[in-house]
Design a protein around this motif. Structure first.
Motif, short mmCIF file in Angstrom:
data_model
loop_
_atom_site.label_atom_id
_atom_site.label_comp_id
_atom_site.label_asym_id
_atom_site.label_seq_id
_atom_site.Cartn_x
_atom_site.Cartn_y
_atom_site.Cartn_z
N MET A 163 0.84 -1.20 0.00
CA MET A 163 0.00 0.00 0.00
C MET A 163 0.88 1.25 0.00
N PRO A 164 0.41 2.34 -0.61
CA PRO A 164 1.23 3.56 -0.69
C PRO A 164 1.38 4.29 0.63
N GLY A 165 0.42 4.10 1.56
CA GLY A 165 0.47 4.82 2.82
C GLY A 165 0.17 6.30 2.63
N GLY A 166 0.61 7.10 3.59
CA GLY A 166 0.37 8.54 3.51
C GLY A 166 -0.82 9.02 4.30
N GLY A 167 -1.66 8.08 4.77
CA GLY A 167 -2.82 8.47 5.55
C GLY A 167 -2.44 8.91 6.95
N GLU A 168 -3.31 9.69 7.58
CA GLU A 168 -3.04 10.20 8.92
C GLU A 168 -3.66 9.27 9.96
N LYS A 169 -2.78 8.67 10.77
CA LYS A 169 -3.21 7.74 11.83
C LYS A 169 -3.21 8.48 13.17
N PHE A 170 -4.26 8.27 13.95
CA PHE A 170 -4.42 8.98 15.23
C PHE A 170 -4.40 8.00 16.40
N PHE A 171 -4.03 8.52 17.57
CA PHE A 171 -4.22 7.79 18.81
C PHE A 171 -4.13 8.76 19.98
N PHE A 172 -4.66 8.33 21.11
CA PHE A 172 -4.59 9.11 22.35
C PHE A 172 -3.46 8.55 23.22
N ARG A 173 -2.88 9.43 24.07
CA ARG A 173 -1.86 8.94 25.00
C ARG A 173 -1.83 9.82 26.25
N TYR A 174 -1.42 9.18 27.36
CA TYR A 174 -1.20 9.92 28.60
C TYR A 174 0.15 10.63 28.55
N ASP A 175 1.15 9.90 28.07
CA ASP A 175 2.49 10.46 27.90
C ASP A 175 3.15 9.70 26.75
N GLU A 176 4.43 9.92 26.54
CA GLU A 176 5.10 9.34 25.38
C GLU A 176 5.20 7.82 25.43
N THR A 177 5.02 7.24 26.59
CA THR A 177 5.15 5.78 26.71
C THR A 177 3.84 5.08 27.09
N THR A 178 2.78 5.86 27.32
CA THR A 178 1.52 5.26 27.80
C THR A 178 0.35 5.67 26.91
N PRO A 179 -0.01 4.81 25.96
CA PRO A 179 -1.16 5.13 25.11
C PRO A 179 -2.48 4.92 25.85
N VAL A 180 -3.52 5.55 25.35
CA VAL A 180 -4.87 5.38 25.87
C VAL A 180 -5.64 4.52 24.88
N THR A 181 -6.17 3.41 25.35
CA THR A 181 -6.95 2.56 24.45
C THR A 181 -8.26 3.26 24.10
N LEU A 182 -8.85 2.85 23.00
CA LEU A 182 -10.13 3.42 22.60
C LEU A 182 -11.24 3.03 23.59
N GLU A 183 -11.09 1.88 24.21
CA GLU A 183 -12.05 1.49 25.25
C GLU A 183 -11.99 2.46 26.43
N GLU A 184 -10.77 2.82 26.83
CA GLU A 184 -10.61 3.80 27.91
C GLU A 184 -11.18 5.15 27.50
N ALA A 185 -10.87 5.57 26.27
CA ALA A 185 -11.35 6.86 25.77
C ALA A 185 -12.88 6.91 25.79
#
Length: 219
Positions: free
Chosen positions: A129-151
């Motif tokens: 795939m060519p890629g280039g799309g914008e992928k998003f996510f939530f995080r508490y800090d640089e090492t701790t992401p927020v799951t969508l269930e938590e969100a």
């Protein structure tokens, strides 16, 4: 007797021909009614609606009930952590093809609390795939992401469904507790009680037909 039989048979043929000629008429009438509903009544129906207008972008994430939660599994990460704008083309996401068969859960983002960040990055070319799309996510800090269930539990996101209006469900336009209008504020502008798309004035009916105005069922 013989002439009478021929005469009756001709009448029967004539009757059959007449019935066939009449059959298409109800179909033509139905199409006409539907077109009239779409073009002439949509502005009135929307203007007269009790639904609120919500200026939000629409997002989505993939979901497969058979995928066990595992923060180290890229397949789960692309379901439980990462998400995309709803209109992002699949080939821009650089995901394996089997993701196209998964459920797509739509949602909007509410206010994000100060202790959580919304982060995005570009998808690299992968899986052919060519890629280039914008992928998003939530995080508490640089090492701790927020799951969508938590969100979701924190009311950062609300799941929605798109409702296609038809003659049988127009009552939703007066149910503001469960439905709303959605417009993308980056595409549709509202100034001096008028809507604009690409700098041009546009009616509510045209926005709806172009899928720039959506009716959403909300949680």
């Amino acid at each position: 007797m013989f002439k009478w039989f021929l005469s009756k048979k001709k009448e029967s043929k004539s009757s059959e021909k007449f019935e066939c000629a009449e059959e298409p008429k109800p179909t033509e009438k139905t199409v006409s009614v539907q077109n009239k509903f779409d073009t002439n009544k949509m502005d009135w129906l929307i203007n007269d609606s009790l639904l609120a207008f919500m200026p939000r972008e629409l997002f989505m994430h993939y979901s497969d009930a058979n995928t066990a939660p595992d923060p180290q599994d890229p397949s789960w990460q692309n379901q439980g952590l990462y998400f995309w704008k709803e209109k992002e083309a699949f080939e821009n996401k650089s995901l394996p093809e089997f993701f196209e068969t998964m459920d797509q859960k739509l949602f909007i983002i509410n206010e994000v609390p100060d202790y959580i960040s919304l982060v995005s990055g570009k998808a690299m070319p992968w899986f052919g795939m060519p890629g280039g799309g914008e992928k998003f996510f939530f995080r508490y800090d640089e090492t701790t992401p927020v799951t969508l269930e938590e969100a979701h539990k924190l009311n950062i996101i609300n799941y929605v469904e798109i409702v296609e209006l038809n003659q049988d469900n127009l009552s939703v336009l007066n149910d503001r507790d469960n439905y709303c209008f959605l417009i993308d504020p980056y595409e549709v502008k509202y100034e001096d009680q008028l809507f604009y798309l690409n700098g041009e004035k546009i009616s509510l009916a045209e926005l709806y037909q172009k899928k720039k105005l959506l009716v959403l069922s909300v949680e």
